[in-house]
Design a protein around this motif. Structure first.
Motif, PDB file in Angstrom:
ATOM      1  N   ARG A 183       3.287  -6.841  -2.151  1.00  0.00           N
ATOM      2  CA  ARG A 183       4.388  -7.706  -2.555  1.00  0.00           C
ATOM      3  C   ARG A 183       4.228  -9.109  -1.969  1.00  0.00           C
ATOM      4  NH1 ARG A 183      10.549  -5.806  -1.878  1.00  0.00           N
ATOM      5  NH2 ARG A 183      11.028  -6.401  -3.990  1.00  0.00           N
TER       6      ARG A 183
ATOM      7  N   ARG B 181       3.568 -12.616  -4.061  1.00  0.00           N
ATOM      8  CA  ARG B 181       4.472 -13.757  -3.913  1.00  0.00           C
ATOM      9  C   ARG B 181       3.688 -14.999  -3.487  1.00  0.00           C
ATOM     10  NH1 ARG B 181       8.401 -11.683  -0.814  1.00  0.00           N
ATOM     11  NH2 ARG B 181       9.610 -11.204  -2.655  1.00  0.00           N
ATOM     12  N   LYS B 182       2.771 -14.832  -2.553  1.00  0.00           N
ATOM     13  CA  LYS B 182       1.968 -15.951  -2.074  1.00  0.00           C
ATOM     14  C   LYS B 182       1.139 -16.551  -3.218  1.00  0.00           C
ATOM     15  CE  LYS B 182      -1.402 -17.097   1.502  1.00  0.00           C
ATOM     16  NZ  LYS B 182      -2.196 -16.574   2.612  1.00  0.00           N
TER      17      LYS B 182
END
Length: 69
Positions: free
Chosen positions: A42, A46-47
């Motif tokens: 996750r 997101r990064k």
């Protein structure tokens, strides 16, 4: 032999896939392969999303000369 004819990158795609696949299988058999936890996956997603959208937000807007609309 030219420099361009050496190394992994100069191999055809199929040969590269075969070699990479063998390395992945061996790592899992030895127990040294990294396996993502749900939280790690996750965070990485997101990064990557933030990085891919950052460029569009940081483009400076051009200043218009006086008298232009």
């Amino acid at each position: 032999m030219a420099i361009e004819d050496r190394g992994f990158a100069s191999m055809d795609r199929q040969k590269q896939r075969e070699i990479a696949s063998k390395g992945g299988r061996v790592a899992h058999e030895k127990g040294t392969a990294h396996e993502w936890t749900r939280e790690e996956a996750r965070a990485a997603g997101r990064k990557g999303g933030v990085a891919s959208h950052r460029f569009g937000q940081q483009q400076p807007q051009e200043k218009k000369a006086e008298g232009e609309c």
